[in-house]
Scaffold this active site. Structure first.
Site, PDB file in Angstrom:
ATOM      1  N   ARG A   1       2.089 -29.478  -5.250  1.00  0.00           N
ATOM      2  CA  ARG A   1       1.901 -30.076  -6.582  1.00  0.00           C
ATOM      3  C   ARG A   1       0.547 -30.758  -6.778  1.00  0.00           C
ATOM      4  O   ARG A   1       0.409 -31.700  -7.521  1.00  0.00           O
ATOM      5  CB  ARG A   1       3.061 -31.026  -6.918  1.00  0.00           C
ATOM      6  CG  ARG A   1       4.317 -30.257  -7.174  1.00  0.00           C
ATOM      7  CD  ARG A   1       5.544 -30.950  -6.710  1.00  0.00           C
ATOM      8  NE  ARG A   1       5.534 -31.103  -5.276  1.00  0.00           N
ATOM      9  CZ  ARG A   1       6.450 -31.762  -4.591  1.00  0.00           C
ATOM     10  NH1 ARG A   1       7.425 -32.348  -5.230  1.00  0.00           N
ATOM     11  NH2 ARG A   1       6.398 -31.858  -3.283  1.00  0.00           N
TER      12      ARG A   1
ATOM     13  N   GLY B   1     -10.882  -2.762   2.377  1.00  0.00           N
ATOM     14  CA  GLY B   1     -11.483  -1.638   3.102  1.00  0.00           C
ATOM     15  C   GLY B   1     -11.093  -1.588   4.576  1.00  0.00           C
ATOM     16  O   GLY B   1     -11.568  -0.731   5.319  1.00  0.00           O
TER      17      GLY B   1
ATOM     18  N   ASP C   1       2.777  14.806   0.787  1.00  0.00           N
ATOM     19  CA  ASP C   1       1.873  15.868   1.260  1.00  0.00           C
ATOM     20  C   ASP C   1       1.146  15.473   2.548  1.00  0.00           C
ATOM     21  O   ASP C   1       0.489  16.307   3.158  1.00  0.00           O
ATOM     22  CB  ASP C   1       0.831  16.190   0.173  1.00  0.00           C
ATOM     23  CG  ASP C   1       0.033  14.949  -0.218  1.00  0.00           C
ATOM     24  OD1 ASP C   1       0.660  13.881  -0.407  1.00  0.00           O
ATOM     25  OD2 ASP C   1      -1.201  15.033  -0.311  1.00  0.00           O
TER      26      ASP C   1
ATOM     27  N   GLN D   1       2.204  -6.271  -3.287  1.00  0.00           N
ATOM     28  CA  GLN D   1       2.599  -6.294  -1.875  1.00  0.00           C
ATOM     29  C   GLN D   1       3.976  -5.627  -1.725  1.00  0.00           C
ATOM     30  O   GLN D   1       4.250  -4.697  -2.454  1.00  0.00           O
ATOM     31  CB  GLN D   1       2.585  -7.721  -1.301  1.00  0.00           C
ATOM     32  CG  GLN D   1       1.190  -8.298  -1.133  1.00  0.00           C
ATOM     33  CD  GLN D   1       0.654  -8.908  -2.418  1.00  0.00           C
ATOM     34  OE1 GLN D   1       1.344  -9.633  -3.103  1.00  0.00           O
ATOM     35  NE2 GLN D   1      -0.574  -8.614  -2.740  1.00  0.00           N
TER      36      GLN D   1
ATOM     37  N   GLY E   1      -4.005  -4.300  -4.978  1.00  0.00           N
ATOM     38  CA  GLY E   1      -4.959  -3.357  -5.547  1.00  0.00           C
ATOM     39  C   GLY E   1      -4.250  -2.082  -5.938  1.00  0.00           C
ATOM     40  O   GLY E   1      -3.817  -1.333  -5.080  1.00  0.00           O
ATOM     41  N   HIS E   2      -4.066  -1.878  -7.233  1.00  0.00           N
ATOM     42  CA  HIS E   2      -3.430  -0.647  -7.705  1.00  0.00           C
ATOM     43  C   HIS E   2      -4.490   0.273  -8.305  1.00  0.00           C
ATOM     44  O   HIS E   2      -5.179  -0.116  -9.240  1.00  0.00           O
ATOM     45  CB  HIS E   2      -2.358  -0.955  -8.776  1.00  0.00           C
ATOM     46  CG  HIS E   2      -1.163  -1.669  -8.217  1.00  0.00           C
ATOM     47  ND1 HIS E   2      -0.245  -2.322  -8.996  1.00  0.00           N
ATOM     48  CD2 HIS E   2      -0.737  -1.818  -6.957  1.00  0.00           C
ATOM     49  CE1 HIS E   2       0.684  -2.843  -8.215  1.00  0.00           C
ATOM     50  NE2 HIS E   2       0.403  -2.559  -6.982  1.00  0.00           N
TER      51      HIS E   2
ATOM     52  N   ASP F   1       0.811  -1.218   0.000  1.00  0.00           N
ATOM     53  CA  ASP F   1       0.000   0.000   0.000  1.00  0.00           C
ATOM     54  C   ASP F   1       0.841   1.263   0.000  1.00  0.00           C
ATOM     55  O   ASP F   1       0.458   2.288   0.570  1.00  0.00           O
ATOM     56  CB  ASP F   1      -0.967   0.022   1.206  1.00  0.00           C
ATOM     57  CG  ASP F   1      -1.789  -1.248   1.264  1.00  0.00           C
ATOM     58  OD1 ASP F   1      -2.260  -1.669   0.205  1.00  0.00           O
ATOM     59  OD2 ASP F   1      -1.930  -1.824   2.353  1.00  0.00           O
ATOM     60  N   GLU F   2       1.995   1.213  -0.647  1.00  0.00           N
ATOM     61  CA  GLU F   2       2.848   2.403  -0.737  1.00  0.00           C
ATOM     62  C   GLU F   2       2.371   3.347  -1.832  1.00  0.00           C
ATOM     63  O   GLU F   2       2.877   4.469  -1.943  1.00  0.00           O
ATOM     64  CB  GLU F   2       4.310   2.013  -1.038  1.00  0.00           C
ATOM     65  CG  GLU F   2       5.010   1.217   0.056  1.00  0.00           C
ATOM     66  CD  GLU F   2       4.815  -0.274  -0.113  1.00  0.00           C
ATOM     67  OE1 GLU F   2       4.071  -0.682  -1.028  1.00  0.00           O
ATOM     68  OE2 GLU F   2       5.390  -1.042   0.679  1.00  0.00           O
TER      69      GLU F   2
HETATM   70  P1  IMP Z   1      -2.849 -12.761   2.097  1.00  0.00           P
HETATM   71  O1  IMP Z   1      -1.881 -12.266   1.082  1.00  0.00           O
HETATM   72  O2  IMP Z   1      -4.286 -12.446   1.755  1.00  0.00           O
HETATM   73  O3  IMP Z   1      -2.670 -14.199   2.431  1.00  0.00           O
HETATM   74  O4  IMP Z   1      -2.590 -11.972   3.478  1.00  0.00           O
HETATM   75  C1  IMP Z   1      -1.398 -12.150   4.221  1.00  0.00           C
HETATM   76  C2  IMP Z   1      -0.930 -10.831   4.831  1.00  0.00           C
HETATM   77  O5  IMP Z   1      -0.508  -9.955   3.796  1.00  0.00           O
HETATM   78  C3  IMP Z   1      -2.018 -10.083   5.589  1.00  0.00           C
HETATM   79  O6  IMP Z   1      -1.433  -9.426   6.693  1.00  0.00           O
HETATM   80  C4  IMP Z   1      -2.530  -9.071   4.574  1.00  0.00           C
HETATM   81  O7  IMP Z   1      -3.108  -7.940   5.190  1.00  0.00           O
HETATM   82  C5  IMP Z   1      -1.229  -8.726   3.859  1.00  0.00           C
HETATM   83  N1  IMP Z   1      -1.443  -8.259   2.480  1.00  0.00           N
HETATM   84  C6  IMP Z   1      -1.676  -9.007   1.394  1.00  0.00           C
HETATM   85  N2  IMP Z   1      -1.788  -8.245   0.297  1.00  0.00           N
HETATM   86  C7  IMP Z   1      -1.585  -6.980   0.688  1.00  0.00           C
HETATM   87  C8  IMP Z   1      -1.529  -5.730  -0.004  1.00  0.00           C
HETATM   88  O8  IMP Z   1      -1.677  -5.633  -1.236  1.00  0.00           O
HETATM   89  N3  IMP Z   1      -1.297  -4.634   0.768  1.00  0.00           N
HETATM   90  C9  IMP Z   1      -1.089  -4.699   2.115  1.00  0.00           C
HETATM   91  N4  IMP Z   1      -1.121  -5.850   2.797  1.00  0.00           N
HETATM   92  C10 IMP Z   1      -1.365  -6.982   2.091  1.00  0.00           C
END
Ligand code: IMP
Length: 436
Positions: free
Chosen positions: A154, A318, A349, A240, A47-48, A20-21
């Site tokens: 597998r 969310g 900002d 991620q 999610g971009h 989420d950067e």
């Molecule tokens: P999973 O990837 O759904 O199995 O979640 C494993 C961990 O990764 C959890 O703590 C999620 O909140 C975190 N996580 C997975 N995808 C994202 C992302 O795109 N942004 C932030 N945290 C993520």
């Protein structure tokens, strides 16, 4: 096939914190000069947010080139493809405007993992099981863990299986196994899913799989070499971030894929020599969703101020994000592990406080992050820049510069002069950014 091993034709963008950067903003700014945009890890847990000509679209599984007509969109091996989500995104995109048609520029590596209709149920069931036997991970609930788990054991399905003559049998074997786990094992942990719900999920999954055009299924290693031979360039987008890497992050509070540029190489079957450079994205504070260690976590009152100012709620789920101060030891570790030389700070900002805190060091060495607690942090305070108006005075704010100059000087001291801050995000709009 021509040997293009020593052509550096891939630029990588990765997250340096816990996800989420705001990588989408940098990806959009860069992608014009590339011919293909590649997703190389994760699934629809990412999610971009993309925005072009007033059209907004959140790409969960499609690469960030989705809103850029003429750009090829590649999904590499190592990505977990949920066919229902894929269909949903393609339908949504094509209903927005004809120009965003993606079906003639989408390529999915035949080795990408095909999520099953039951992975999401098993994800929820695993969380219920863990809740009774310790602690939940706090996953996104998108079936990511099970998708990767069945691939490594597998038992799972790959995208290329869709065109194999025994696809039906492979599905049956895998689905019978997962159904039996849900009915006979997980139901003992208060996770009950009915046969009707499983039947419905399977039907929806099947119709989404039928919608996958077999022309999309490719060998992206071969296509990449063709690209290199023609002087074309690829932008590889990480999903991620470093701290969520399956091996390197804060296990078990990690995702199930590898998230560094190393994963890009296995995703495409290419050597490290093809990487031109790595751009790393970070925020001037840190956010995290889910459980796990978070040494620089703010007190909840301050966190709420940042959460509101930075709209820090998960793009996929969310959920409100946990917030911490920028943690230099972790940032330095992430930059080192990813080979980042260009650091881009989004949300420059967002400084809703009069004092911006920076974790400059830890008081002690550590083996694993679990050993570092709030009292082990050395913190330096800087004046905030809460009344800064980026559009008016560009990057000339004194307090902001003092903060980021200190950050950059720690980066160069620890990592060498090659590592530089090369830009800032200065607002929510797509164009609100400065590249130095
Ligand atoms: P999973 O990837 O759904 O199995 O979640 C494993 C961990 O990764 C959890 O703590 C999620 O909140 C975190 N996580 C997975 N995808 C994202 C992302 O795109 N942004 C932030 N945290 C993520």
């Amino acid at each position: 096939m021509q040997n293009n091993l020593f052509q550096k034709f891939i630029t990588v963008v990765v997250g340096l914190q816990w996800g989420d950067e705001g990588k989408g903003k940098l990806l959009l700014a860069l992608l014009e000069e590339f011919d293909a945009i590649l997703r190389f890890n994760g699934g629809h847990n990412a999610g971009h947010s993309l925005e072009t000509d007033g059209v907004t679209f959140i790409a969960h599984i499609l690469p960030s080139g989705a809103l850029s007509p003429g750009k090829e969109c590649w999904i590499g091996g190592n990505v977990l493809v949920n066919p229902i989500q894929l269909k949903k995104e393609i339908d949504e995109l094509e209903s927005k405007r004809n120009q965003f048609k993606i079906t003639n520029r989408l390529y999915i590596d035949y080795r990408a993992i095909l999520a099953s209709p039951f992975d999401c149920f098993i994800d929820a069931a695993e969380e219920a099981y863990k809740a009774q036997n310790g602690k939940k991970v706090g996953t996104t609930g998108r079936g990511i863990g099970p998708g990767y788990m069945y691939d490594t054991s597998r038992n799972g399905l790959r995208i290329g299986d869709i065109i194999s003559p025994d696809f039906k049998q492979k599905c049956k074997k895998h689905f019978d196994y997962q159904r039996s786990l849900l009915i006979n094992f997980y139901s003992g942990y208060e996770y009950i899913v009915s046969n009707e719900a499983m039947d419905t999920a399977e039907q929806e999954w099947l119709s989404a799989v039928h919608a996958i055009d077999t022309n999309w299924i490719s060998n992206l290693t071969h296509r990449a070499y063709e690209f290199a031979g023609k002087g074309k360039k690829i932008l590889a987008e990480g999903a991620q971030a470093y701290m969520l890497d399956r091996i390197l992050g804060d296990y078990p509070n990690v995702t199930s894929s590898n998230t560094t540029p190393a994963a890009l190489l296995t995703s495409l079957g290419l050597p490290h020599t093809v990487i031109k450079e790595v751009w790393g994205v970070a925020k001037p504070y840190v956010t995290k969703v889910g459980e796990g260690y978070f040494p620089s976590e703010m007190d909840e009152q301050t966190a709420e101020v940042f959460r509101k100012a930075g709209n820090e709620y998960g793009a996929s789920t969310g959920r409100p994000r946990r917030i911490g101060h920028l943690d230099m030891p972790l940032l330095i570790e992430a930059i080192r592990a990813t080979g980042t030389t260009k650091v881009f700070f989004t949300k420059a900002d967002i400084c809703p406080v009069s004092t911006m805190r920076l974790v400059t060091e830890y008081k002690r060495t550590y083996f694993s992050l679990s050993e570092i607690h709030a009292e082990d942090l050395i913190i330096e305070d800087f004046n905030g820049w809460s009344n800064w108006k980026p559009q008016e005075d560009h990057m000339k704010n004194v307090n902001l510069n003092l903060f980021f100059n200190a950050v950059e000087s720690m980066l160069t001291t620890n990592l060498g002069p090659e590592v530089r801050i090369i830009g800032y995000g200065t607002g929510p709009d797509k164009d609100a950014l400065v590249l130095l």
